[in-house]
Motif scaffolding. Sequence first.
Motif, PDB file in Angstrom:
ATOM      1  N   PHE A 143      12.379  -1.999   6.581  1.00 37.95           N
ATOM      2  CA  PHE A 143      12.090  -2.704   7.900  1.00 37.95           C
ATOM      3  C   PHE A 143      11.024  -3.650   7.560  1.00 37.95           C
ATOM      4  O   PHE A 143      11.387  -5.012   7.883  1.00 37.95           O
ATOM      5  CB  PHE A 143      11.556  -1.702   8.929  1.00 37.95           C
ATOM      6  CG  PHE A 143      10.981  -2.459   9.931  1.00 37.95           C
ATOM      7  CD1 PHE A 143      11.038  -3.198  10.788  1.00 37.95           C
ATOM      8  CD2 PHE A 143       9.387  -2.209   9.900  1.00 37.95           C
ATOM      9  CE1 PHE A 143      10.243  -3.702  11.971  1.00 37.95           C
ATOM     10  CE2 PHE A 143       8.487  -2.515  10.860  1.00 37.95           C
ATOM     11  CZ  PHE A 143       8.996  -3.270  11.767  1.00 37.95           C
ATOM     12  N   VAL A 144      10.077  -3.361   6.827  1.00 39.48           N
ATOM     13  CA  VAL A 144       9.025  -4.434   6.527  1.00 39.48           C
ATOM     14  C   VAL A 144       9.398  -5.697   5.619  1.00 39.48           C
ATOM     15  O   VAL A 144       9.312  -6.673   5.675  1.00 39.48           O
ATOM     16  CB  VAL A 144       7.915  -3.581   5.840  1.00 39.48           C
ATOM     17  CG1 VAL A 144       6.492  -4.562   5.403  1.00 39.48           C
ATOM     18  CG2 VAL A 144       7.146  -2.584   6.863  1.00 39.48           C
ATOM     19  N   ALA A 145      10.272  -5.101   4.439  1.00 43.13           N
ATOM     20  CA  ALA A 145      10.666  -5.972   3.390  1.00 43.13           C
ATOM     21  C   ALA A 145      11.691  -7.125   4.302  1.00 43.13           C
ATOM     22  O   ALA A 145      11.392  -8.259   3.971  1.00 43.13           O
ATOM     23  CB  ALA A 145      11.511  -5.304   2.296  1.00 43.13           C
ATOM     24  N   GLU A 146      12.519  -6.583   5.129  1.00 51.57           N
ATOM     25  CA  GLU A 146      13.420  -7.489   5.877  1.00 51.57           C
ATOM     26  C   GLU A 146      12.570  -8.318   6.500  1.00 51.57           C
ATOM     27  O   GLU A 146      12.799  -9.625   6.743  1.00 51.57           O
ATOM     28  CB  GLU A 146      14.279  -6.614   6.714  1.00 51.57           C
ATOM     29  CG  GLU A 146      15.679  -6.763   6.342  1.00 51.57           C
ATOM     30  CD  GLU A 146      16.381  -5.714   6.987  1.00 51.57           C
ATOM     31  OE1 GLU A 146      16.898  -5.826   8.351  1.00 51.57           O
ATOM     32  OE2 GLU A 146      17.168  -4.981   6.263  1.00 51.57           O
ATOM     33  N   THR A 147      11.581  -8.062   7.542  1.00 56.02           N
ATOM     34  CA  THR A 147      10.789  -8.720   8.371  1.00 56.02           C
ATOM     35  C   THR A 147      10.085  -9.932   7.573  1.00 56.02           C
ATOM     36  O   THR A 147       9.953 -11.046   7.952  1.00 56.02           O
ATOM     37  CB  THR A 147       9.688  -8.038   9.086  1.00 56.02           C
ATOM     38  OG1 THR A 147      10.534  -6.602   9.602  1.00 56.02           O
ATOM     39  CG2 THR A 147       9.013  -8.652  10.061  1.00 56.02           C
ATOM     40  N   VAL A 148       9.416  -9.475   6.283  1.00 51.71           N
ATOM     41  CA  VAL A 148       8.851 -10.590   5.374  1.00 51.71           C
ATOM     42  C   VAL A 148       9.682 -11.624   4.898  1.00 51.71           C
ATOM     43  O   VAL A 148       9.449 -12.735   5.138  1.00 51.71           O
ATOM     44  CB  VAL A 148       7.896  -9.769   4.446  1.00 51.71           C
ATOM     45  CG1 VAL A 148       7.201 -10.782   3.576  1.00 51.71           C
ATOM     46  CG2 VAL A 148       6.925  -8.823   4.868  1.00 51.71           C
ATOM     47  N   GLY A 176       0.860  -1.125  -0.233  1.00 51.07           N
ATOM     48  CA  GLY A 176       0.026  -0.172   0.062  1.00 51.07           C
ATOM     49  C   GLY A 176       0.935   1.253  -0.071  1.00 51.07           C
ATOM     50  O   GLY A 176       0.436   2.186  -0.852  1.00 51.07           O
ATOM     51  N   ASP A 177       1.868   1.291   0.916  1.00 49.10           N
ATOM     52  CA  ASP A 177       2.751   2.391   0.967  1.00 49.10           C
ATOM     53  C   ASP A 177       3.376   2.479  -0.295  1.00 49.10           C
ATOM     54  O   ASP A 177       3.458   3.774  -1.007  1.00 49.10           O
ATOM     55  CB  ASP A 177       3.773   2.364   2.138  1.00 49.10           C
ATOM     56  CG  ASP A 177       3.347   2.540   3.377  1.00 49.10           C
ATOM     57  OD1 ASP A 177       2.071   2.925   3.299  1.00 49.10           O
ATOM     58  OD2 ASP A 177       4.124   2.333   4.152  1.00 49.10           O
ATOM     59  N   GLY A 178       3.935   1.406  -0.964  1.00 47.46           N
ATOM     60  CA  GLY A 178       4.632   1.573  -2.271  1.00 47.46           C
ATOM     61  C   GLY A 178       3.912   2.183  -3.311  1.00 47.46           C
ATOM     62  O   GLY A 178       4.168   3.047  -4.035  1.00 47.46           O
ATOM     63  N   THR A 194       2.246  -0.665 -11.341  1.00 44.58           N
ATOM     64  CA  THR A 194       2.042  -1.570 -10.988  1.00 44.58           C
ATOM     65  C   THR A 194       3.682  -2.005 -11.343  1.00 44.58           C
ATOM     66  O   THR A 194       4.043  -3.324 -10.780  1.00 44.58           O
ATOM     67  CB  THR A 194       1.389  -2.943 -11.601  1.00 44.58           C
ATOM     68  OG1 THR A 194       1.135  -2.737 -13.032  1.00 44.58           O
ATOM     69  CG2 THR A 194      -0.256  -2.471 -11.048  1.00 44.58           C
ATOM     70  N   GLU A 195       4.418  -1.462 -11.990  1.00 45.83           N
ATOM     71  CA  GLU A 195       5.777  -1.592 -12.445  1.00 45.83           C
ATOM     72  C   GLU A 195       6.506  -1.928 -11.226  1.00 45.83           C
ATOM     73  O   GLU A 195       7.519  -2.690 -10.948  1.00 45.83           O
ATOM     74  CB  GLU A 195       6.545  -0.794 -13.381  1.00 45.83           C
ATOM     75  CG  GLU A 195       5.816  -0.897 -14.781  1.00 45.83           C
ATOM     76  CD  GLU A 195       6.016   0.373 -15.525  1.00 45.83           C
ATOM     77  OE1 GLU A 195       6.912   1.162 -15.370  1.00 45.83           O
ATOM     78  OE2 GLU A 195       5.434   0.503 -16.749  1.00 45.83           O
ATOM     79  N   GLY A 196       6.593  -0.677 -10.395  1.00 49.03           N
ATOM     80  CA  GLY A 196       7.302  -0.622  -9.033  1.00 49.03           C
ATOM     81  C   GLY A 196       6.632  -1.677  -8.056  1.00 49.03           C
ATOM     82  O   GLY A 196       7.449  -2.377  -7.161  1.00 49.03           O
ATOM     83  N   HIS A 197       5.673  -2.275  -8.068  1.00 47.33           N
ATOM     84  CA  HIS A 197       5.064  -3.140  -7.609  1.00 47.33           C
ATOM     85  C   HIS A 197       5.685  -4.554  -7.556  1.00 47.33           C
ATOM     86  O   HIS A 197       5.876  -5.237  -6.682  1.00 47.33           O
ATOM     87  CB  HIS A 197       3.721  -3.280  -7.750  1.00 47.33           C
ATOM     88  CG  HIS A 197       2.762  -4.379  -6.938  1.00 47.33           C
ATOM     89  ND1 HIS A 197       2.694  -4.307  -5.783  1.00 47.33           N
ATOM     90  CD2 HIS A 197       2.306  -5.450  -7.420  1.00 47.33           C
ATOM     91  CE1 HIS A 197       1.686  -5.354  -5.031  1.00 47.33           C
ATOM     92  NE2 HIS A 197       1.673  -6.080  -6.495  1.00 47.33           N
ATOM     93  N   ARG A 207       8.842  -4.270  -5.772  1.00 49.51           N
ATOM     94  CA  ARG A 207       8.706  -4.466  -4.120  1.00 49.51           C
ATOM     95  C   ARG A 207       8.286  -5.936  -4.031  1.00 49.51           C
ATOM     96  O   ARG A 207       8.648  -6.318  -2.648  1.00 49.51           O
ATOM     97  CB  ARG A 207       7.473  -3.702  -3.769  1.00 49.51           C
ATOM     98  CG  ARG A 207       8.198  -2.155  -3.718  1.00 49.51           C
ATOM     99  CD  ARG A 207       7.034  -1.239  -3.068  1.00 49.51           C
ATOM    100  NE  ARG A 207       5.796  -1.140  -3.954  1.00 49.51           N
ATOM    101  CZ  ARG A 207       5.500  -0.074  -5.007  1.00 49.51           C
ATOM    102  NH1 ARG A 207       6.596   0.691  -5.155  1.00 49.51           N
ATOM    103  NH2 ARG A 207       4.587  -0.021  -5.495  1.00 49.51           N
ATOM    104  N   LEU A 208       7.660  -6.706  -4.637  1.00 44.19           N
ATOM    105  CA  LEU A 208       7.303  -8.125  -4.465  1.00 44.19           C
ATOM    106  C   LEU A 208       8.578  -8.902  -4.081  1.00 44.19           C
ATOM    107  O   LEU A 208       8.958  -9.489  -3.369  1.00 44.19           O
ATOM    108  CB  LEU A 208       6.536  -8.649  -5.598  1.00 44.19           C
ATOM    109  CG  LEU A 208       5.024  -8.267  -5.401  1.00 44.19           C
ATOM    110  CD1 LEU A 208       4.175  -9.059  -6.501  1.00 44.19           C
ATOM    111  CD2 LEU A 208       4.273  -8.597  -4.112  1.00 44.19           C
ATOM    112  N   ARG A 209       9.506  -8.682  -5.250  1.00 48.50           N
ATOM    113  CA  ARG A 209      10.901  -9.268  -5.026  1.00 48.50           C
ATOM    114  C   ARG A 209      11.439  -8.928  -3.980  1.00 48.50           C
ATOM    115  O   ARG A 209      12.208  -9.818  -3.530  1.00 48.50           O
ATOM    116  CB  ARG A 209      11.500  -9.025  -6.312  1.00 48.50           C
ATOM    117  CG  ARG A 209      11.312  -9.699  -7.666  1.00 48.50           C
ATOM    118  CD  ARG A 209      12.125  -9.461  -8.899  1.00 48.50           C
ATOM    119  NE  ARG A 209      12.362  -8.083  -9.224  1.00 48.50           N
ATOM    120  CZ  ARG A 209      11.522  -7.575 -10.003  1.00 48.50           C
ATOM    121  NH1 ARG A 209      10.428  -8.102 -10.593  1.00 48.50           N
ATOM    122  NH2 ARG A 209      11.643  -6.209 -10.231  1.00 48.50           N
TER     123      ARG A 209
END
Lengths: 227, 227
Positions: free
Chosen positions: B138-143, B103-105, B213-216, B219-221
């Motif tokens: 922080f979030v990406a690392e936690t996931v 959502g933030d992304g 959705t390109e940036g999305h 972020r998923l990766r």
Amino acid sequence: MTQGPSADPGVIDLLGLLAYAELGSFFRLADDAGLAPTLRAKGQLAALAATEQAHYQALRDRLEELGADPEEAMAPFVAPLDAWQERTEPQSWLESLVKTYVGDGIAGDFYARVAGLADDETRVLVEGVLAETGRAEFVAETVRGALGEDPKLSGRLSLWARRLVGEALSQAQAVAVQRPELAKLLAGGDRGSEPSSGVGDLAAVSRMFASLTEGHSGRLRAMGLAD
Amino acid sequence: MTQGPSADPGVIDLLGLLAYAELGSFFRLADDAGLAPTLRAKGQLAALAATEQAHYQALRDRLEELGADPEEAMAPFVAPLDAWQERTEPQSWLESLVKTYVGDGIAGDFYARVAGLADDETRVLVEGVLAETGRAEFVAETVRGALGEDPKLSGRLSLWARRLVGEALSQAQAVAVQRPELAKLLAGGDRGSEPSSGVGDLAAVSRMFASLTEGHSGRLRAMGLAD
């Protein structure tokens, strides 16, 4: 990050208690916004909640400065403060406003009372946290306005305010028994020259909390509620 | 409080949309903290929520400066944004983290895209709101850490991320249809020299959202999830 002479276990307890109380207020205000009747009121509650978060952060930072683990310092107060929140779940927007006013009022009197008992840096911090809690007028006015429109609400809200204080005193007593170092610190302001003793500290803490209800009566009158 | 030439109805819509989105994020983060596994994580979510509140306040102030009623400006976006929140209610701590990140992304990419379309003062404000959203790491690392411990989570969370985007695009389309002035403003960055028309604007808004959705995918990766 120097652990100076100010890292009295009672002060760590006090800061942990205040920090978790602020975090709890943050979540409660955010949660109660669901009861808010307008988008404007929701925004106002969000602003109040953000102020509590800033207080929480300042108290947490101070705990770290004193070399304490903030979460460990807060841990003993999670259960009693959560219990107070759970036993006093507002069922309406007005109940939530009265809870904010009564809770903030008692917390403010408590902060002012204990600020003088801690080291200078902690005192300045606690006084700062206290000074920023300036929403009393807004809440009192809103409640008075609602009572003006529907005077029958007064009895129910007066009972509600009484219950809020009763539950707070009950949790405070439990904390004082479980945290002797904190009780000793809090008793310091009352004990005078008397030597410190476990039971004496508990009695002193009781007297201190009883005296907090004096300000409470004034706040009830400000909202147009009976004592 | 001067209503300058910048008080384009599309800009008022944009600021109203962003303001209510920030207020909604505030409440969602505060609410999701109930899912947080530790006191430390609860405190971190409270800090993130407070940042959203500060953004909300800045956007609300800007609306007032432009002579608009902030609540009126937000009103058209309450239903679509609430609908998105309701349709994407996280059922676990990890789902709530993925939602925050996704959502933030998308919101960040959207802000960056539209910032250049508004007047200078609005642009600076929107870029400021954007710059402060620094929790992605922080979030990406936690996931990633959670997926490392339990790789089976990846499929479910990837589907979840896909649903978050799908629901967002669907609500965005509804908003673009209902708010032609906003669609016109958003289309401005895509349309180039083409003359403005209702249907042309909608197509341009669709292209803009599709490009978000390109940036999305990146972020998923970053979270270790499949596109």
